[in-house]
Design a protein around this motif. Structure first.
Motif, mmCIF file in Angstrom:
data_model
loop_
_atom_site.group_PDB
_atom_site.id
_atom_site.type_symbol
_atom_site.label_atom_id
_atom_site.label_comp_id
_atom_site.label_asym_id
_atom_site.label_seq_id
_atom_site.Cartn_x
_atom_site.Cartn_y
_atom_site.Cartn_z
ATOM 1 N N MET A 52 30.187 36.094 24.549
ATOM 2 C CA MET A 52 31.457 35.434 24.258
ATOM 3 C C MET A 52 32.583 36.369 24.639
ATOM 4 S SD MET A 52 33.488 33.117 23.419
ATOM 5 C CE MET A 52 32.630 31.750 22.700
ATOM 6 N N GLY A 53 33.620 35.790 25.223
ATOM 7 C CA GLY A 53 34.793 36.571 25.573
ATOM 8 C C GLY A 53 36.052 35.753 25.375
ATOM 9 N N SER A 54 37.177 36.441 25.273
ATOM 10 C CA SER A 54 38.455 35.742 25.177
ATOM 11 C C SER A 54 39.510 36.482 25.980
ATOM 12 C CB SER A 54 38.881 35.563 23.723
ATOM 13 O OG SER A 54 39.067 36.802 23.108
ATOM 14 N N GLN A 55 40.560 35.732 26.302
ATOM 15 C CA GLN A 55 41.637 36.269 27.126
ATOM 16 C C GLN A 55 42.975 35.852 26.539
ATOM 17 O OE1 GLN A 55 41.123 34.883 31.140
ATOM 18 N NE2 GLN A 55 38.961 35.307 31.131
ATOM 19 N N VAL A 56 43.981 36.667 26.768
ATOM 20 C CA VAL A 56 45.354 36.332 26.442
ATOM 21 C C VAL A 56 46.209 36.879 27.574
ATOM 22 C CG1 VAL A 56 45.741 38.406 25.047
ATOM 23 C CG2 VAL A 56 47.128 36.369 24.649
ATOM 24 N N GLY A 57 47.231 36.125 27.953
ATOM 25 C CA GLY A 57 48.050 36.589 29.053
ATOM 26 C C GLY A 57 49.344 35.831 29.166
ATOM 27 N N ARG A 58 49.987 36.019 30.327
ATOM 28 C CA ARG A 58 51.271 35.377 30.556
ATOM 29 C C ARG A 58 51.459 35.059 32.033
ATOM 30 N NH1 ARG A 58 55.368 40.496 29.797
ATOM 31 N NH2 ARG A 58 54.394 41.803 31.373
ATOM 32 N N VAL A 59 52.337 34.101 32.258
ATOM 33 C CA VAL A 59 52.741 33.742 33.608
ATOM 34 C C VAL A 59 53.736 34.801 34.074
ATOM 35 C CG1 VAL A 59 53.915 32.003 35.009
ATOM 36 C CG2 VAL A 59 52.407 31.287 33.125
ATOM 37 N N THR A 60 53.550 35.318 35.298
ATOM 38 C CA THR A 60 54.448 36.345 35.822
ATOM 39 C C THR A 60 55.221 35.892 37.055
ATOM 40 O OG1 THR A 60 52.626 37.316 37.080
ATOM 41 C CG2 THR A 60 53.083 38.243 34.888
ATOM 42 N N LEU A 67 46.450 39.053 32.593
ATOM 43 C CA LEU A 67 45.612 38.810 31.424
ATOM 44 C C LEU A 67 45.064 40.114 30.865
ATOM 45 C CD1 LEU A 67 43.377 35.969 32.943
ATOM 46 C CD2 LEU A 67 45.300 35.644 31.362
ATOM 47 N N LEU A 68 44.826 40.116 29.576
ATOM 48 C CA LEU A 68 43.979 41.098 28.916
ATOM 49 C C LEU A 68 42.748 40.337 28.452
ATOM 50 C CD1 LEU A 68 46.570 43.061 26.771
ATOM 51 C CD2 LEU A 68 45.424 43.841 28.856
ATOM 52 N N TYR A 69 41.566 40.948 28.588
ATOM 53 C CA TYR A 69 40.337 40.259 28.200
ATOM 54 C C TYR A 69 39.428 41.210 27.441
ATOM 55 C CZ TYR A 69 38.750 42.571 32.491
ATOM 56 O OH TYR A 69 38.479 43.493 33.468
ATOM 57 N N HIS A 70 38.578 40.614 26.626
ATOM 58 C CA HIS A 70 37.546 41.388 25.943
ATOM 59 C C HIS A 70 36.347 40.481 25.714
ATOM 60 C CE1 HIS A 70 39.895 39.632 22.631
ATOM 61 N NE2 HIS A 70 38.738 39.516 22.014
ATOM 62 N N TRP A 82 41.885 44.545 31.868
ATOM 63 C CA TRP A 82 43.120 43.899 32.297
ATOM 64 C C TRP A 82 42.896 43.243 33.647
ATOM 65 C CZ3 TRP A 82 44.817 45.228 37.067
ATOM 66 C CH2 TRP A 82 44.329 46.420 37.607
ATOM 67 N N SER A 83 43.716 42.259 33.976
ATOM 68 C CA SER A 83 43.663 41.671 35.312
ATOM 69 C C SER A 83 45.017 41.095 35.694
ATOM 70 C CB SER A 83 42.585 40.581 35.405
ATOM 71 O OG SER A 83 42.892 39.501 34.557
ATOM 72 N N ARG A 84 45.271 41.084 36.993
ATOM 73 C CA ARG A 84 46.435 40.414 37.574
ATOM 74 C C ARG A 84 45.888 39.384 38.547
ATOM 75 N NH1 ARG A 84 47.434 45.361 38.666
ATOM 76 N NH2 ARG A 84 48.631 46.622 37.247
ATOM 77 N N GLY A 85 46.343 38.132 38.399
ATOM 78 C CA GLY A 85 45.765 37.063 39.192
ATOM 79 C C GLY A 85 46.760 36.286 40.012
ATOM 80 N N GLU A 86 46.230 35.694 41.079
ATOM 81 C CA GLU A 86 47.001 34.808 41.945
ATOM 82 C C GLU A 86 46.280 33.463 41.987
ATOM 83 O OE1 GLU A 86 48.471 34.545 46.561
ATOM 84 O OE2 GLU A 86 48.144 36.511 45.651
ATOM 85 N N ILE A 87 47.043 32.406 41.791
ATOM 86 C CA ILE A 87 46.490 31.056 41.763
ATOM 87 C C ILE A 87 46.699 30.414 43.122
ATOM 88 C CG2 ILE A 87 46.688 28.782 40.681
ATOM 89 C CD1 ILE A 87 47.724 30.327 38.178
ATOM 90 N N GLY A 88 45.623 29.804 43.650
ATOM 91 C CA GLY A 88 45.692 29.131 44.934
ATOM 92 C C GLY A 88 44.957 27.813 44.897
ATOM 93 N N GLN A 89 44.601 27.336 46.080
ATOM 94 C CA GLN A 89 43.882 26.070 46.207
ATOM 95 C C GLN A 89 42.960 26.155 47.414
ATOM 96 O OE1 GLN A 89 46.564 22.750 46.635
ATOM 97 N NE2 GLN A 89 45.066 21.323 45.848
ATOM 98 N N ASP A 90 41.724 25.649 47.255
ATOM 99 C CA ASP A 90 40.800 25.660 48.392
ATOM 100 C C ASP A 90 40.950 24.378 49.215
ATOM 101 O OD1 ASP A 90 39.327 23.647 47.118
ATOM 102 O OD2 ASP A 90 37.628 24.945 46.640
ATOM 103 N N HIS A 91 40.187 24.282 50.289
ATOM 104 C CA HIS A 91 40.309 23.130 51.184
ATOM 105 C C HIS A 91 39.798 21.828 50.566
ATOM 106 C CE1 HIS A 91 36.320 24.799 52.032
ATOM 107 N NE2 HIS A 91 35.974 23.589 52.376
ATOM 108 N N HIS A 98 42.297 34.466 42.196
ATOM 109 C CA HIS A 98 41.912 35.759 42.761
ATOM 110 C C HIS A 98 42.487 36.825 41.831
ATOM 111 C CE1 HIS A 98 40.962 38.960 45.540
ATOM 112 N NE2 HIS A 98 42.176 39.435 45.308
ATOM 113 N N PHE A 99 41.623 37.702 41.328
ATOM 114 C CA PHE A 99 42.043 38.732 40.388
ATOM 115 C C PHE A 99 41.784 40.131 40.927
ATOM 116 C CE2 PHE A 99 41.304 35.300 37.268
ATOM 117 C CZ PHE A 99 42.506 35.363 36.574
ATOM 118 N N VAL A 100 42.697 41.035 40.635
ATOM 119 C CA VAL A 100 42.489 42.477 40.716
ATOM 120 C C VAL A 100 42.388 42.904 39.263
ATOM 121 C CG1 VAL A 100 43.536 44.686 41.333
ATOM 122 C CG2 VAL A 100 43.812 42.692 42.835
ATOM 123 N N TRP A 101 41.355 43.687 38.909
ATOM 124 C CA TRP A 101 41.095 43.974 37.499
ATOM 125 C C TRP A 101 40.593 45.400 37.304
ATOM 126 C CZ3 TRP A 101 36.145 45.480 36.875
ATOM 127 C CH2 TRP A 101 35.211 45.057 37.828
#
Length: 125
Positions: A52-60, A67-70, A82-91, A98-101
């Protein structure tokens, strides 16, 4: 706020699975479920090696989040990061993430990972 509504539409009450995470803990069978309230993001995840895991974060930004996750693993490890993410769309029109963490506690290292919206079954998180 315009960026909040766009991210709300793309993430709120949606589930995601791993598309690529060779350096991370989540993998096949891990499902992420996000909720968005204004600029605040919360989420849960489980499956695979994650009990089980949970996350909390914000729109940047218009398509970015942080996000912070545990979690607790199936081997009873407690990990946080921690992670920084980018939201996209596939074909296919599915939302992608996509996250860098990096790890903050319980493990060391960092990486990048990709996730894709799961649209094939009802919410199970």
């Amino acid at each position: 706020m315009e960026c909040f509504s766009e991210i709300h539409e793309r993430l709120n009450n949606r589930r995601f699975t791993v598309a690529n995470n060779t350096q991370g803990l989540s993998g096949n069978g891990t499902v992420f479920h996000y909720l968005v309230d204004g600029g605040t993001i919360t989420g849960t995840y489980h499956g695979g090696r994650i009990r089980m895991g949970s996350q909390v974060g914000r729109v940047t930004g218009s398509n970015t989040i942080e996000l912070l996750y545990h979690c607790i693993t199936t081997a009873d490890e407690i990990l946080a990061g921690w992670s920084r993410g980018e939201i996209g769309q596939d074909h296919h029109g599915r939302t992608t993430l996509h996250f860098v963490w990096g790890w903050l506690s319980g493990a060391t290292g960092e990486g990048e990972s990709d996730y894709v919206e799961r649209v094939d079954s009802p919410v199970d998180c």
